[in-house]
Design a protein around this motif. Structure first.
Motif, short mmCIF file in Angstrom:
data_model
loop_
_atom_site.label_atom_id
_atom_site.label_comp_id
_atom_site.label_asym_id
_atom_site.label_seq_id
_atom_site.Cartn_x
_atom_site.Cartn_y
_atom_site.Cartn_z
N THR A 107 10.71 -13.33 41.36
CA THR A 107 9.29 -13.70 41.34
C THR A 107 8.71 -13.49 42.73
OG1 THR A 107 9.66 -16.00 42.01
CG2 THR A 107 9.81 -15.50 39.63
N PRO A 108 7.38 -13.49 42.85
CA PRO A 108 6.79 -13.39 44.19
C PRO A 108 7.29 -14.51 45.12
CG PRO A 108 5.12 -12.96 42.54
CD PRO A 108 6.36 -13.41 41.80
N ALA A 109 7.45 -15.71 44.60
CA ALA A 109 7.95 -16.81 45.44
C ALA A 109 9.36 -16.53 45.94
CB ALA A 109 7.90 -18.14 44.68
N ASP A 110 10.19 -15.91 45.10
CA ASP A 110 11.54 -15.54 45.54
C ASP A 110 11.48 -14.51 46.65
OD1 ASP A 110 12.73 -17.17 43.56
OD2 ASP A 110 12.77 -15.51 42.12
N ALA A 111 10.57 -13.55 46.52
CA ALA A 111 10.45 -12.48 47.51
C ALA A 111 9.93 -12.99 48.84
CB ALA A 111 9.53 -11.38 46.97
N VAL A 112 9.10 -14.01 48.80
CA VAL A 112 8.41 -14.50 50.00
C VAL A 112 9.14 -15.66 50.65
CG1 VAL A 112 6.29 -15.62 50.78
CG2 VAL A 112 6.17 -13.69 49.22
#
Length: 123
Positions: free
Chosen positions: A9-14
């Motif tokens: 997810t974007p949260a995982d990437a960030v």
């Protein structure tokens, strides 16, 4: 594309994220200063699903200060700060023009001009 990348997810990437309380207790950064830095576009504050705001850890140095040149890069990338999640993913993703480093890693290393050279408004 491998399965892990497909489900990230974007949260995982960030992530990880630093909460305002951790910035206050770990680095002495009061909430009001953090609020002003966010309003001025010096740091990214990302809206989270729970209604809170998340501050990606990658944007701070070991003293809790925003990375050198981060505000200038954000100005080049997204002057209105209207796509903060997209900006955060870009900053945290490897970039071939930066020899595979992420823009955040390059800023941490002091390569502000190199990051500015590849930061173009994302539309």
């Amino acid at each position: 594309m491998d399965q892990a990348a497909a489900t990230e997810t974007p949260a995982d990437a960030v992530g990880p994220f630093i909460e305002p309380a951790a910035l206050l207790h770990g680095f002495g950064c009061p909430r009001e200063l953090l609020r002003r830095m966010t309003a001025a576009g010096v740091v990214l504050a990302l809206p989270m699903r729970d209604g809170q705001v998340g501050y990606p850890a990658f944007q701070f140095d070991s003293n809790g200060e925003p990375l050198p040149g981060l505000a200038r890069v954000l100005d080049a990338l997204d002057p209105a700060r209207s796509h903060t999640w997209r900006d955060a993913v870009w900053l945290a993703s490897p970039n071939g023009a930066l020899s595979g480093s992420t823009p955040a890693q390059s800023l941490r290393a002091g390569d502000v001009d190199a990051v500015l050279a590849v930061a173009a408004p994302l539309s």
